[in-house]
Write a protein that holds these residues in place. Structure first.
Motif, PDB file in Angstrom:
ATOM      1  N   HIS A   1      31.704 -70.231 -14.982  1.00  0.00           N
ATOM      2  CA  HIS A   1      32.690 -70.593 -13.807  1.00  0.00           C
ATOM      3  C   HIS A   1      31.793 -71.353 -12.793  1.00  0.00           C
ATOM      4  CE1 HIS A   1      36.460 -69.151 -14.804  1.00  0.00           C
ATOM      5  NE2 HIS A   1      36.142 -67.850 -14.787  1.00  0.00           N
TER       6      HIS A   1
ATOM      7  N   LEU B   1      25.410 -62.078 -11.309  1.00  0.00           N
ATOM      8  CA  LEU B   1      26.570 -62.772 -11.857  1.00  0.00           C
ATOM      9  C   LEU B   1      26.755 -62.236 -13.408  1.00  0.00           C
ATOM     10  CD1 LEU B   1      26.942 -66.265 -10.631  1.00  0.00           C
ATOM     11  CD2 LEU B   1      27.703 -64.281  -9.403  1.00  0.00           C
ATOM     12  N   SER B   2      28.160 -62.273 -13.808  1.00  0.00           N
ATOM     13  CA  SER B   2      28.132 -61.872 -15.376  1.00  0.00           C
ATOM     14  C   SER B   2      28.195 -63.229 -16.025  1.00  0.00           C
ATOM     15  CB  SER B   2      29.780 -61.066 -15.268  1.00  0.00           C
ATOM     16  OG  SER B   2      30.616 -62.172 -15.153  1.00  0.00           O
TER      17      SER B   2
ATOM     18  N   GLU C   1      30.450 -64.809 -17.574  1.00  0.00           N
ATOM     19  CA  GLU C   1      31.552 -65.456 -17.428  1.00  0.00           C
ATOM     20  C   GLU C   1      31.682 -66.089 -15.981  1.00  0.00           C
ATOM     21  OE1 GLU C   1      36.583 -64.793 -16.859  1.00  0.00           O
ATOM     22  OE2 GLU C   1      35.389 -63.260 -17.692  1.00  0.00           O
ATOM     23  N   GLU C   2      31.128 -65.376 -14.880  1.00  0.00           N
ATOM     24  CA  GLU C   2      30.932 -66.028 -13.756  1.00  0.00           C
ATOM     25  C   GLU C   2      30.018 -67.176 -13.838  1.00  0.00           C
ATOM     26  OE1 GLU C   2      31.803 -62.258 -10.534  1.00  0.00           O
ATOM     27  OE2 GLU C   2      29.732 -62.160 -11.863  1.00  0.00           O
TER      28      GLU C   2
END
Length: 146
Positions: free
Chosen positions: A131, A124-125, A127-128
């Protein structure tokens, strides 16, 4: 049925499937456990709720006392549960987790959390991940709903 409701129903189905897949993957990370689901459920209940009699465990698990007796016997043979006299009623035996069971829980949880952390970090990035952190709180709220 409104379109909005159909979307919520679809989301509920997708969420159930995704969480089921994640739970299966997490269970795979617990090495070498030969315990049945019933045995694991009893151990988890003792960990969460503390010592209990076989009768109370059978009632809580929705099973016959004879079936619970077999589960307890198997757990005692594995050294995961031990009994001691109930201080309130010496005729009863209170069952509790042994240190071996507690260590097995700690080791299994660490393995699952290590695996999950690695998968999150690698897949995952940033940002992810943010989230996912926000979603975790929403999932917790859903799990605590009546």
């Amino acid at each position: 049925m409104s379109e909005e409701r159909m979307d919520v129903a679809g989301l509920a189905g997708e969420l159930r499937v995704a969480l089921g897949q994640l739970m299966r993957r997490l269970r795979e990370q617990a090495e070498g456990s030969d315990l049945t689901k019933s045995q694991t459920s009893v151990l988890l209940r003792l960990e969460r709720d503390g010592a209990a009699t076989a009768t109370a465990l059978a009632r809580a698990e929705g099973m016959r006392p004879q079936s619970m007796a077999k589960i307890i016997y198997a757990l005692e043979e594995e050294g995961l549960v031990s009994g001691s006299p109930d201080p309130k009623d010496g005729r009863k035996t209170l069952l509790s987790l042994t240190e071996a069971a507690r260590e097995q829980f700690r080791t299994g949880r660490r393995a699952r959390e290590d695996w999950l952390a690695k998968v999150i970090e690698a897949g995952l990035s940033d940002e992810e991940i943010r989230h996912l952190a926000a979603t975790t709180e929403l999932l917790r709220r859903l799990a605590q709903s009546p």
